[in-house]
Scaffold this active site. Structure first.
Site: not given
Length: 933
Positions: A317, A353
């Protein structure tokens, strides 16, 4: 972003002609250590007016106006960027980055009015640099604007502005375009100052067809219709940020949305056929962003946070501010198809994230040498956040594994300090490894345990507030954690008195500025405990820069209270209040160090495990397993001692000790597989299966239980099936046959489906059936398990070429496939041959120095144990040039690992065989005794 010392690729200039020197912009304090005898030459043959890899600091960007127009039919793009600059030194030259862009026009805009002056453009591709040469002197203190027009093809790789595709349920192939700029690929999408310290605001416009949508970091403010039916989306101006965080996507995605309690709009985007798999990620993201908003007490500064599942994505990610991007497997979840591992993994990736929105985005490292300030913190905060937002996921059961993974790499002499000097893009890419992520997280966890969670939180919030929208280095963090009450920031510190005198920087520099970790040797004599600290890599030629300051913790047979002691010297002595039967140091392995017990220490702990293993926590049990086997390698512990300790595992039921036990024992027979010693290999396999047989046989083929129980069940039943444990093979075969008879429509328990698929993939008909199901499935988690089963099958030879082609199996999955094939005794040579024959294609696709390349290099070779394979591996890598990877750190790690395997096998095989023979004899004697009864 959700994984080494390298030769500098380009020699830099130290001397040049006076005429060139007069044109040079002010120097950057780059610490460049290399030089060239000749000045760099631009593509047009003229001298290039800058000699360093790092950009000068004569000018700095303030604001970018960026227009991008991708064409998803011709698969290229055009663009224009206008950059507002602040000048810090008089200059007539602007140096910035550009990679493989065709520059059509460059001009200096007049301060007032519509006029402009053309700029001469010089290109130096080796450093990805442009020089914009002005006839007008740019004066210190002035503000100027430059404008460039450019074009390029959408990249075939996974970085820059690249093309991605997916197949609909009707078989139609559709294209989209997405960005991946970290670490040094924004320059491949638009000319820019592509270093993290050059923060600026961005106003972005994207042109698209009406059948597509466009996304970027900020919300869309309006759409303008242009001639020809093209639409131009205008996005709000961003906060001040680094270029690697800029993002934009053009696609036909659909979305689902919710709003957090703090008023932030959360949206999850995916291809239309998979939008029904986004609810879990949406709810997780809402919970996690609210948690971080409250925990950091610093509001998330953007009005929205998008999460986009990209069909082709190299890493796990990416934390682009306001538009985080993910592999589909990292975001999409189907309650009827996805496993407990999927739920855990997706939640952790989102937590990582979103933590970056503060650690990395709001506060950014000054340069890539301190990448760990981003990645170590995000990895650490995954566990802190999910432990609170999703307690049912039991994440604390999994943190210790990160420390073991880091130590495996960090014990090699080719490791690197957490904070390491890097210059080139390849060196920067190599920093995205287990040391930056996992060691970074583990030393932060150690510091949090030492300071107390409350004091640690106060310090990191102080750090984030003080350096918001700025760039930092290691020392800024340590200063924020050292300070007690600060009048200027309003903190009311509740730290213990001793923390006011602690010099956190003095402690933590010993953990971040040198590689490796300490081994603490403990010897108990009555009430006296003698301590000695040394390098865990016994015999290593490297000298320690510092004496580690080690926050020791320990418990004893007489006290479960955790006692603490800061070991600042090589040796010291502790005194216990009374004599004890055993002492266990590094409680729960909260410290990033190993412990060796002299004298009767290991025997006492082994006896405890055999008689009452739950007297110690599961993390303590796992750490004893790990330390014992790792210390065999450095000659501190005999192999018999480690194997004797492993006997207690027949009673173990907790996930961390079980998986760690398998993690230490399985590689032993994997080394034997490469030496054609089937008798001893089978003896070792039989011992492991017998050790865990009771636990395996108690597993149900269902999705019942806690997350840790379900993950462990999946692990054990796969192991039992691969190792041909009859009950596992029988059940898996029965379930696969029923599933195949239903044409794959029967619902299999998600947690055990990998074991079922692994058995089914053993024969050609089953393999082909699974491959067809992979081809047509829209469920990412199911495809992932089928892919794993196909790659560990004896018939896996077809799979690597399929993945390289990328038509059915995505090329993003190739590293996983290659490594999985290499684990198969019939596939390890196939994987090695594939890696070297396709080397140049792979480094172009995945980028030299990337975690994908290093993972394949070490993953394919790290179980080789013969001199013949060592010579073959060295022969190939030694034939490479610097440009094709000869200096990669992962190659040095590979050499070390194979040499250690050879040494271990030569030294310990006789002991291992003798120990296994004694165990077999004991088992036979016990069986005869029962028969006599």
């Amino acid at each position: 972003m959700t994984t080494l010392t390298v030769t500098i690729l380009v020699l830099l200039l130290v001397s040049f002609a006076p005429s060139l020197a007069a044109q040079l912009p002010g120097n950057h304090d780059t610490n460049d250590k290399s030089s060239s005898l000749l000045p760099p030459v631009a593509t047009n043959g003229q001298p290039f007016p800058w000699v360093h890899m790092r950009l000068p600091e004569t000018v700095s960007p303030i604001h970018y106006d960026l227009l991008v127009h991708p064409n998803l039919t011709s698969l290229d793009f055009t663009g224009a960027v206008q950059i507002q600059l602040q000048v810090f030194e008089d200059t007539s030259t602007i140096i910035l980055h550009s990679k493989e862009l065709q520059i059509a026009k460059a001009e200096l805009l007049a301060p007032e009015g519509p006029g402009s002056l053309p700029l001469q453009v010089l290109e130096y591709p080796a450093f990805h640099q442009l020089a914009l040469m002005s006839d007008v002197l740019l004066v210190r203190g002035g503000m100027y604007k430059v404008r460039l027009e450019f074009s390029a093809n959408l990249s075939d790789s996974f970085h820059g502005f690249y093309k991605s595709s997916y197949r609909t349920t009707t078989g139609e192939v559709r294209f989209m375009a997405s960005t991946q700029f970290e670490a040094t690929s924004a320059r491949a999408a638009f000319p820019c100052f592509d270093e993290p310290a050059f923060k600026a605001n961005f106003t972005i416009q994207i042109r698209r067809e009406s059948r597509h949508i466009a996304l970027s970091n900020m919300p869309k403010v309006k759409t303008v219709e242009l001639p020809g039916g093209v639409l131009e989306d205008h996005f709000d101006t961003s906060v001040r940020m680094s270029t690697y965080l800029v993002a934009f996507i053009v696609s036909d995605f659909q979305s689902v949305s919710k709003t957090t309690s703090h008023g932030v709009k959360i949206s999850v985007y995916a291809v239309p056929d998979k939008i029904n798999q986004t609810d879990f990620a949406l709810n997780a993201a809402v919970r996690l962003l609210d948690f971080y908003d409250d925990y950091f007490d610093i509001p998330y500064p953007l009005p929205k946070q998008d999460l986009a599942a990209i069909p082709d994505f190299q890493s796990g990610a990416m934390e682009n501010w306001g538009l985080t991007t993910y592999r589909e497997a990292g975001l999409l979840f189907d309650p009827n198809k996805s496993s407990a591992s999927d739920k855990l993994g997706i939640t952790m990736v989102i937590a990582h994230e979103l933590a970056h929105q503060w650690f990395g985005n709001l506060v950014t490292m000054q340069w890539w040498n301190d990448l760990w300030l981003n990645e170590g913190f995000a990895k650490f905060m995954e566990f802190v956040s999910v432990n609170i937002t999703n307690p049912e996921l039991q994440v604390n059961d999994f943190f210790l594994g990160k420390c073991f993974e880091a130590m495996e790499v960090d014990s090699l002499s080719s490791s690197h300090p957490v904070s390491s000097q890097v210059d080139t893009p390849t060196q920067i890419q190599e920093m995205f490894d287990d040391v930056s992520y996992d060691k970074g997280a583990c030393i932060l966890n150690m510091l949090r345990d030492f300071l107390t969670p409350e004091a640690f939180k106060i310090g990191i919030v102080r750090y984030l507030r003080r350096y918001s929208y700025q760039n930092t280095v290691n020392s800024h963090l340590w200063e924020s954690l050292t300070n007690g009450r600060l009048k200027d920031d309003g903190f009311c510190s509740q730290e213990k008195a001793h923390q006011h005198t602690l010099d956190v920087r003095a402690i933590m520099d010993t953990w971040t500025l040198q590689e490796g970790f300490p081994l603490v040797t403990v010897e108990v004599r009555g009430r006296q405990v003698r301590l000695m600290r040394e390098n865990v890599s016994e015999g290593s030629e490297r000298e320690n820069v510092f004496l580690w300051q080690v926050p020791l913790t320990y418990i004893t047979s007489s006290s479960n209270t955790v006692h603490r002691f800061l070991l600042k010297t090589r040796t010291d002595v502790l005194y216990l209040p009374e004599e004890v039967e055993w002492v266990k140091f590094n409680v729960d392995m909260s410290g990033y160090y190993m412990v060796h017990y002299e004298g009767e220490g290991w025997r006492s702990l082994t006896s405890l495990l055999l008689t009452n293993h739950r007297a110690l926590s599961s993390n303590d049990r796992a750490s004893l397993i790990n330390n014992a086997f790792q210390l065999v390698s450095v000659g501190k512990v005999g192999l018999d001692t480690a194997l004797d300790l492993s006997l207690y595992l027949s009673k173990e039921t907790d996930i961390m000790p079980v998986t760690q036990g398998l993690g230490e024992l399985v590689p032993l027979y994997k080394l034997m597989e490469k030496r054609d010693m089937e008798g001893l290999e089978n003896q070792m396999k039989d011992y492991i299966v017998e050790l865990f047989r009771g636990l395996i046989d108690r597993q149900t083929w269902s999705d019942e239980g806690s997350v840790s129980q379900r993950v462990l069940r999946s692990y054990l039943l796969l192991f039992g099936s691969v190792r041909n444990h009859p009950p596992c093979v029988a059940t898996a075969t029965h379930l696969f046959n029923k599933w195949r008879a239903s044409d794959g429509n029967m619902s299999l328990p998600s947690d055990v489906s990998l074991a079922v698929f692994a058995i089914g993939a053993r024969d050609p008909e089953g393999w082909d059936f699974l491959f067809e199901k992979y081809r047509h499935s829209q469920h990412t988690s199911v495809k992932s398990r089928i892919k794993s089963a196909l790659s560990i099958s004896p018939l896996q030879h077809k799979l690597m070429e399929q993945s390289l082609a990328g038509e059915v199996m995505k090329t993003q999955d190739l590293p996983h496939v290659v490594i999985s094939v290499s684990r198969n005794p019939k596939g390890y040579k196939l994987a090695w041959d594939f890696l070297r024959h396709n080397w140049h294609t792979l480094v172009k696709k995945f980028d030299l120095g990337s975690h994908s390349i290093s993972g394949m290099v070490t993953g394919v070779t790290n179980q080789y144990s013969t001199r013949e394979m060592m010579d073959e591996v060295r022969g190939f890598f030694d034939s490479l040039s610097e440009e094709t990877g000869s200096g990669l750190r992962c190659i040095q790690q590979t050499y070390e690992s194979i040499e250690e395997n050879i040494r271990w096998m030569d030294q310990h095989l006789p002991q291992l065989k003798a120990w296994l023979d004694r165990q077999a004899q004991g088992a036979r004697t016990e069986t005869r005794g029962h028969e006599d009864l």
